[in-house]
Design an enzyme around this catalytic site. Structure first.
Site, short mmCIF file in Angstrom:
data_model
loop_
_atom_site.label_atom_id
_atom_site.label_comp_id
_atom_site.label_asym_id
_atom_site.label_seq_id
_atom_site.Cartn_x
_atom_site.Cartn_y
_atom_site.Cartn_z
N HIS A 234 180.18 25.63 50.66
CA HIS A 234 179.96 26.33 51.91
C HIS A 234 179.19 27.63 51.67
O HIS A 234 178.45 28.09 52.54
CB HIS A 234 181.30 26.67 52.59
CG HIS A 234 182.04 25.49 53.09
ND1 HIS A 234 182.86 24.73 52.28
CD2 HIS A 234 182.09 24.91 54.32
CE1 HIS A 234 183.38 23.74 52.99
NE2 HIS A 234 182.93 23.83 54.23
N ASP A 315 177.30 16.10 54.73
CA ASP A 315 178.20 17.19 55.06
C ASP A 315 177.37 18.16 55.92
O ASP A 315 176.15 18.01 56.05
CB ASP A 315 178.71 17.86 53.79
CG ASP A 315 180.07 18.52 53.98
OD1 ASP A 315 180.44 18.80 55.14
OD2 ASP A 315 180.76 18.79 52.98
#
Length: 599
Positions: A234, A315
């Site tokens: 992330h 993702d």
């Protein structure tokens, strides 16, 4: 009531190995409709056409003034999938969620192509869950690894699938097929079934079967493997230095097992694996793209070596792990060129990536010839085939909103969750033979971790444990200390310990929290009996070498805390076995894989 205008897919007729009905469907779609099917996005609100004013404002801030709600979003981009989150106000109430799903499916049916939506969420349980009470909570994947039970993994998947389906959610971005061999992994950890490739493979296979028999599509993640990294994708770009042989032995088998079990989808990992990428120079980092953007991995390994022909979804493309090297208009195009089918764009205030930029980037790449329409058709075919195989075109995609509460959190499902949780608790250390505890004649202080931000996610292991202990008839005092207790908070806890007969303290990844370590060490110094309960990663015992009593629960969910209370007071024997090795501070083995005490 049928979804208006969707129609019925006839029996398949092969054409060059492909379904003629799907080919005809694609032939009648515009390029904009095809590209829309390749996108997964989120929307704010509990209603598809009349969300609250704050949600309207959030949608307009994200997508422009013309997109007030889900109906507008689908009309503008002809999306193939919607992703639900609690923070976007999709999952606050099960009945409203079912109504939202119905609204969105009706909106999809009003579009010219009349293609039903995939509606997804991330319900892994444990550390990552989107639906809270009254939805049935199970312990997370590492807790299941502690049971060694494929049956428990199947049961968890089956019940989860049934309850999601009752809300009109037809896809779960689970299970995690990563093998967590790095104790310092900041993003996977307890989300994995464990460090054993064979165990992860067995439970991945069972979870896929359970979810899909429960009525939702599963999605293996994160290919080619995210278990051996110390970087959170992330926030950065993880590098994993597995050789091809190591990948074959460690990372690939769970994905092979999930594919063999019929997994409908696979999600990519934004990781660089340089030894799987022939054009990657480890020294200069030239040619080193994240796996999501690398044809050798997405097409060569996943399509070729593993033989997977299902849907591959990225993702979130707003994550930093995939955005360090290329501009926002390049990332979605490169992902499709690598072999991905669906592109996930999630609203992220810290990211400049927008659905509009990504959608138009793909359209422009087709117009310029960088992407052929044939390539787009290949991915659209896979998406429509998945929807056809799941019965989207044969019947009703609307759910009965009046029956949701009869199907979610049922007594039978809750009993199954308690039974599974009862097999997960692992007694790691009982040197003082303090366990099991007496239920009478003593006052117990329950203290430790609670997360108060963001408020949309409840992480109160101490509260849940105190309540469970109190339900056993034990005199209990609760004192939560937050995520990072101050010295004043620690002093208060110590004072309360002095007035108690024993202390139970919960920790959550204390290796990353000096304040949590300070709390526990101060409690140990009181001389009172102290039981440490690690409510997330099991490695916290490394921080407390002198602590005599330590349990690992891998999960802060209510069933896990109830099971812990029963173990503490001897009403249940601890049977969980470590699904990972706990290393000592010097790198040696403190507790081996498979360790677990009982009484």
């Amino acid at each position: 009531m049928a979804v208006l205008g969707v129609g019925t897919a006839p029996a398949a007729h092969a054409h060059g190995g492909k379904d003629r009905w799907i080919l005809d469907k694609i032939a009648n779609m515009s390029l904009e409709e095809k590209v829309g099917q390749l996108f997964v996005a989120n929307v704010y609100g509990e209603s598809g056409d009349a969300p609250a004013p704050a949600d309207v404002a959030a949608n307009q801030a994200m997508y422009g003034p013309g997109v007030r709600n889900g109906d507008d979003l689908i009309a503008k981009y002809k999306l193939g999938a919607i992703l639900y989150f609690r923070w976007s106000n999709n999952l606050n109430d099960p009945v409203k969620t079912a109504g939202l799903s119905n609204d969105l499916q009706r909106a999809a049916a009003r579009q010219p192509a009349k293609i039903p939506l995939l509606i997804a969420t991330d319900q892994e349980h444990g550390a990552v869950y989107r639906l809270d009470e009254p939805f049935t909570a199970f312990p997370g994947q590492m807790a299941l690894g502690a049971t060694r039970s494929a049956g428990d993994a199947f049961t968890t998947g089956m019940v989860t699938g049934k309850e999601l389906a009752a809300l009109g959610i037809n896809q779960d971005y689970a299970p995690v097929a990563d093998v967590n061999i790095n104790p310092g992994n900041p993003v996977i950890g307890v989300r994995s079934f464990g460090e054993s490739t064979s165990l992860v493979s067995d439970l991945t296979r069972a979870s896929v079967r359970g979810l899909q028999q429960g009525g939702v599509s599963s999605s293996l993640k994160h290919f080619p493997g995210h278990g051996d990294t110390i970087t959170d994708s992330h926030n950065g770009v993880p590098w994993i230095f597995h050789t091809k042989q190591e990948w074959e032995q460690v990372d690939a088998p769970p994905f092979r097992a999930g594919i063999a079990a019929g997994a409908d989808m696979i999600m990519t990992a934004h990781v660089v694996m340089p030894y799987l990428q022939s054009d990657c120079d480890v020294v200069t980092q030239e040619g080193c793209d994240p796996a999501t953007l690398d044809p050798e991995i997405m097409t060569g390994l996943l399509r070729g070596e593993l033989g997977y022909d299902g849907v591959v979804v990225t993702d979130s493309l707003s994550m930093q792990g995939v955005r360090d090297k290329y501009g926002d208009d390049r990332v979605p195009v490169l992902a499709l060129k690598a072999g991905v089918d669906m592109l996930m764009i999630v609203d992220d205030p810290a990211s400049s990536l927008s659905l509009d930029v990504a959608y138009n980037a793909v359209l422009n790449a087709v117009h310029s010839g960088e992407l052929t329409e044939k390539r787009i058709d290949e991915s659209v075919y896979r998406v429509l085939r998945l929807k056809q195989q799941r019965g989207f075109f044969r019947g009703d995609q609307l759910v009965n909103e009046r029956k949701v509460l009869d199907r979610v959190g049922t007594p039978g499902h809750e009993a199954l969750a308690r039974a599974v949780a009862g097999r997960t608790v692992t007694l790691v250390r009982n040197d003082a033979h303090a366990l099991p505890l007496r239920r009478t004649g003593q006052r117990v202080l329950v203290t430790g971790y609670r997360n108060v931000a963001p408020p949309s996610v409840k992480i109160p292991p101490t509260e849940r444990l105190a309540e469970a202990i109190g339900d056993l008839g034990v005199t209990t005092e609760l004192f939560e200390t937050g995520t990072a207790p101050t010295q004043a908070t620690v002093d208060t806890a110590v004072a309360k310990a002095g007035a108690s007969d024993l202390v139970v303290v919960t920790t959550v990844n204390s290796n990353n929290s000096a304040s949590q370590r300070n709390l526990v060490n101060a409690l140990l110094a009181t001389g009172k009996p102290v039981v440490i309960v690690a409510a997330r990663n099991p490695y916290d015992i490394v921080d407390f070498p002198d602590a005599p009593t330590y349990l690992a629960t891998y999960s802060w969910e209510k069933p896990a805390m109830e099971a812990t209370a029963r173990v503490l007071f001897g009403m249940t024997r601890p049977t969980g076995k470590l699904p990972v090795t706990i290393p000592a501070a010097d790198g040696s083995v403190l507790y081996p894989y498979g360790h677990g005490l009982s009484y």
